[in-house]
Design a protein around this motif. Structure first.
Motif, PDB file in Angstrom:
ATOM      1  N   TRP A   6       0.848  -1.186   0.000  1.00 31.26           N
ATOM      2  CA  TRP A   6       0.000   0.000   0.000  1.00 31.26           C
ATOM      3  C   TRP A   6       0.887   1.240   0.000  1.00 31.26           C
ATOM      4  CZ3 TRP A   6      -5.384  -0.222  -0.052  1.00 31.26           C
ATOM      5  CH2 TRP A   6      -5.937  -1.492   0.131  1.00 31.26           C
ATOM      6  N   TYR A   7       0.664   2.099  -1.010  1.00 30.98           N
ATOM      7  CA  TYR A   7       1.370   3.373  -1.072  1.00 30.98           C
ATOM      8  C   TYR A   7       0.586   4.329  -1.948  1.00 30.98           C
ATOM      9  CZ  TYR A   7       5.154   6.708  -0.753  1.00 30.98           C
ATOM     10  OH  TYR A   7       5.872   7.834  -0.476  1.00 30.98           O
ATOM     11  N   TRP A   8       0.902   5.639  -1.814  1.00 30.22           N
ATOM     12  CA  TRP A   8       0.233   6.645  -2.633  1.00 30.22           C
ATOM     13  C   TRP A   8       0.440   6.379  -4.114  1.00 30.22           C
ATOM     14  CZ3 TRP A   8      -2.771   9.102   0.543  1.00 30.22           C
ATOM     15  CH2 TRP A   8      -2.353   9.394   1.844  1.00 30.22           C
ATOM     16  N   ASP A  44      -8.534   2.172   3.640  1.00 29.34           N
ATOM     17  CA  ASP A  44      -7.830   1.033   4.229  1.00 29.34           C
ATOM     18  C   ASP A  44      -7.022   1.466   5.444  1.00 29.34           C
ATOM     19  OD1 ASP A  44      -7.098  -1.936   3.628  1.00 29.34           O
ATOM     20  OD2 ASP A  44      -5.187  -0.971   4.132  1.00 29.34           O
ATOM     21  N   MET A  45      -6.399   2.643   5.363  1.00 27.78           N
ATOM     22  CA  MET A  45      -5.643   3.145   6.510  1.00 27.78           C
ATOM     23  C   MET A  45      -6.549   3.416   7.698  1.00 27.78           C
ATOM     24  SD  MET A  45      -2.824   5.730   4.880  1.00 27.78           S
ATOM     25  CE  MET A  45      -2.380   6.254   6.541  1.00 27.78           C
ATOM     26  N   ALA A  46      -7.784   3.826   7.416  1.00 22.54           N
ATOM     27  CA  ALA A  46      -8.728   4.151   8.489  1.00 22.54           C
ATOM     28  C   ALA A  46      -9.404   2.917   9.076  1.00 22.54           C
ATOM     29  CB  ALA A  46      -9.789   5.119   7.966  1.00 22.54           C
ATOM     30  N   ALA A  47      -9.258   1.778   8.411  1.00 21.52           N
ATOM     31  CA  ALA A  47      -9.903   0.556   8.895  1.00 21.52           C
ATOM     32  C   ALA A  47      -9.326   0.149  10.248  1.00 21.52           C
ATOM     33  CB  ALA A  47      -9.716  -0.564   7.877  1.00 21.52           C
ATOM     34  N   ARG A  48     -10.146  -0.468  11.063  1.00 21.08           N
ATOM     35  CA  ARG A  48      -9.704  -0.893  12.389  1.00 21.08           C
ATOM     36  C   ARG A  48      -8.709  -2.040  12.268  1.00 21.08           C
ATOM     37  NH1 ARG A  48     -12.247   0.845  16.818  1.00 21.08           N
ATOM     38  NH2 ARG A  48     -11.652  -1.043  17.946  1.00 21.08           N
ATOM     39  N   ARG A  49      -7.586  -1.877  12.943  1.00 25.32           N
ATOM     40  CA  ARG A  49      -6.545  -2.901  12.976  1.00 25.32           C
ATOM     41  C   ARG A  49      -5.962  -2.953  14.383  1.00 25.32           C
ATOM     42  NH1 ARG A  49      -5.262  -1.075   7.572  1.00 25.32           N
ATOM     43  NH2 ARG A  49      -4.852  -2.818   6.145  1.00 25.32           N
ATOM     44  N   GLU A  50      -5.459  -4.099  14.745  1.00 26.67           N
ATOM     45  CA  GLU A  50      -4.784  -4.210  16.044  1.00 26.67           C
ATOM     46  C   GLU A  50      -3.530  -3.347  16.065  1.00 26.67           C
ATOM     47  OE1 GLU A  50      -2.763  -7.613  18.945  1.00 26.67           O
ATOM     48  OE2 GLU A  50      -3.616  -8.177  16.999  1.00 26.67           O
ATOM     49  N   GLN A  51      -2.808  -3.291  14.937  1.00 28.37           N
ATOM     50  CA  GLN A  51      -1.577  -2.517  14.827  1.00 28.37           C
ATOM     51  C   GLN A  51      -1.639  -1.649  13.569  1.00 28.37           C
ATOM     52  OE1 GLN A  51       1.078  -5.945  14.946  1.00 28.37           O
ATOM     53  NE2 GLN A  51       1.611  -5.482  17.069  1.00 28.37           N
ATOM     54  N   PRO A  52      -2.342  -0.526  13.636  1.00 31.15           N
ATOM     55  CA  PRO A  52      -2.549   0.288  12.438  1.00 31.15           C
ATOM     56  C   PRO A  52      -1.279   1.026  12.022  1.00 31.15           C
ATOM     57  CG  PRO A  52      -3.436   1.392  14.367  1.00 31.15           C
ATOM     58  CD  PRO A  52      -3.025   0.026  14.818  1.00 31.15           C
ATOM     59  N   PRO A  53      -1.112   1.263  10.722  1.00 28.40           N
ATOM     60  CA  PRO A  53       0.031   2.041  10.243  1.00 28.40           C
ATOM     61  C   PRO A  53      -0.211   3.528  10.452  1.00 28.40           C
ATOM     62  CG  PRO A  53      -1.345   1.432   8.399  1.00 28.40           C
ATOM     63  CD  PRO A  53      -1.955   0.783   9.615  1.00 28.40           C
ATOM     64  N   PHE A  54       0.866   4.280  10.711  1.00 30.87           N
ATOM     65  CA  PHE A  54       0.742   5.725  10.792  1.00 30.87           C
ATOM     66  C   PHE A  54       0.593   6.329   9.408  1.00 30.87           C
ATOM     67  CE2 PHE A  54       2.875   9.915  10.720  1.00 30.87           C
ATOM     68  CZ  PHE A  54       2.013  10.607  11.553  1.00 30.87           C
ATOM     69  N   ALA A  55       1.341   5.773   8.436  1.00 30.21           N
ATOM     70  CA  ALA A  55       1.318   6.281   7.065  1.00 30.21           C
ATOM     71  C   ALA A  55       1.860   5.199   6.146  1.00 30.21           C
ATOM     72  CB  ALA A  55       2.164   7.549   6.948  1.00 30.21           C
ATOM     73  N   PRO A  56       1.574   5.292   4.854  1.00 29.26           N
ATOM     74  CA  PRO A  56       2.200   4.371   3.926  1.00 29.26           C
ATOM     75  C   PRO A  56       3.667   4.743   3.712  1.00 29.26           C
ATOM     76  CG  PRO A  56       0.805   5.934   2.746  1.00 29.26           C
ATOM     77  CD  PRO A  56       0.627   6.201   4.212  1.00 29.26           C
ATOM     78  N   PRO A  57       4.492   3.808   3.248  1.00 33.84           N
ATOM     79  CA  PRO A  57       4.118   2.477   2.792  1.00 33.84           C
ATOM     80  C   PRO A  57       3.862   1.513   3.952  1.00 33.84           C
ATOM     81  CG  PRO A  57       6.486   2.714   2.672  1.00 33.84           C
ATOM     82  CD  PRO A  57       5.944   4.053   3.078  1.00 33.84           C
ATOM     83  N   TYR A  58       2.985   0.563   3.691  1.00 32.78           N
ATOM     84  CA  TYR A  58       2.852  -0.565   4.597  1.00 32.78           C
ATOM     85  C   TYR A  58       2.559  -1.817   3.784  1.00 32.78           C
ATOM     86  CZ  TYR A  58      -2.214   0.589   4.431  1.00 32.78           C
ATOM     87  OH  TYR A  58      -3.495   0.890   4.049  1.00 32.78           O
ATOM     88  N   LEU A  59       2.938  -2.932   4.390  1.00 28.61           N
ATOM     89  CA  LEU A  59       2.845  -4.237   3.737  1.00 28.61           C
ATOM     90  C   LEU A  59       1.926  -5.120   4.578  1.00 28.61           C
ATOM     91  CD1 LEU A  59       4.444  -5.572   1.246  1.00 28.61           C
ATOM     92  CD2 LEU A  59       5.729  -6.775   3.012  1.00 28.61           C
ATOM     93  N   VAL A  60       0.954  -5.725   3.933  1.00 24.52           N
ATOM     94  CA  VAL A  60       0.110  -6.705   4.608  1.00 24.52           C
ATOM     95  C   VAL A  60       0.663  -8.081   4.271  1.00 24.52           C
ATOM     96  CG1 VAL A  60      -2.203  -7.657   4.857  1.00 24.52           C
ATOM     97  CG2 VAL A  60      -1.895  -5.190   4.537  1.00 24.52           C
TER      98      VAL A  60
END
Length: 234
Positions: A6-8, A44-60
């Motif tokens: 996930w990235y811009w 997707d960034m706003a979705a509830r997660r146990e360990q949410p990312p602050f900003a992209p990039p992030y990898l699921v």
């Protein structure tokens, strides 16, 4: 397993450091927020997660959401052989990656030294001052450090006889600096022969040939690395 990246959309940015590792490692992944899917990122960034990312990039990956470029690369390096096998070697490559991240942040701040959310035109005075310090002091200091690392190593790579994700990231850093500060880099590069050789070696890696020649490899544009002629001097 196919990882989700996930990235811009539209800019290489920090996501490109992760992308290069995925491509060179021939690791299956899916771009989740490009083209027609660009609007999916913020929900997707706003979705509830146990360990949410602050900003992209992030990898699921494997049920985890892994954020921060260096952290993602630490995971990929150990999981997919893109870093040394020993703990000492992995920590060394991670240390190099964090140093690269420091320089990337400083390069960004040359054009947005006051407010990253405001236009460059609103902070041109401070930007000129910040860019001067970056060109004259910080660029030689950072790049000279990496040159010394290569000089003291056992091969043309940063950590051992094979490339690691840190080599790929250093390549991307040099590409970004060449784009943003072509005149300054032309002055510095004659004093950095090992760095230039590493950049050229990564550019010709068989593992990256298809990607680097494809349309998926984005131009720098108005991202982290930006070329403003008034900020670049020899």
């Amino acid at each position: 397993m196919t990882y989700e990246l996930w990235y811009w959309d539209g800019l290489p940015g920090r996501g490109e450091f992760v992308r290069l590792a995925l491509e060179a490692g021939r690791i299956p992944y899916r771009e989740c927020a490009r083209g027609k899917d660009a609007g999916r990122l913020q929900p997707d960034m706003a979705a509830r997660r146990e360990q949410p990312p602050f900003a992209p990039p992030y990898l699921v990956a494997e049920g985890m959401t892994i954020a921060q470029t260096a952290n993602i690369l630490l995971f990929l390096g150990q999981r997919h052989g893109l870093a040394p096998r020993t703990l000492k070697g992995r920590l060394w490559v991670h240390q190099l990656q964090l140093t690269i991240a420091d320089m990337v942040a400083e390069a960004h701040d040359t054009h947005h030294p006051i407010d990253p959310g405001d236009y460059y035109e609103a902070q041109k005075g401070p930007a000129a001052k910040r860019a001067r310090a970056f060109r004259e002091s910080r660029m030689p200091k950072f790049l000279g450090y990496f040159e010394r690392v290569l000089e003291g190593g056992a091969s043309a790579w940063l950590a051992g006889r094979r490339w690691t994700y840190a080599d790929l990231s250093l390549f991307q850093l040099l590409e970004g600096l060449r784009f943003a500060f072509p005149r300054r880099m032309a002055t510095l590069e004659p004093e950095l022969p090992r760095l230039v050789a590493l950049r050229d070696a990564v550019a010709t890696l068989p593992e990256l040939k298809a990607y680097l020649g494809s349309k998926r490899r984005l131009d720098f544009g108005k991202g982290i690395f930006r070329h403003y002629p008034e900020l670049d001097k020899p």
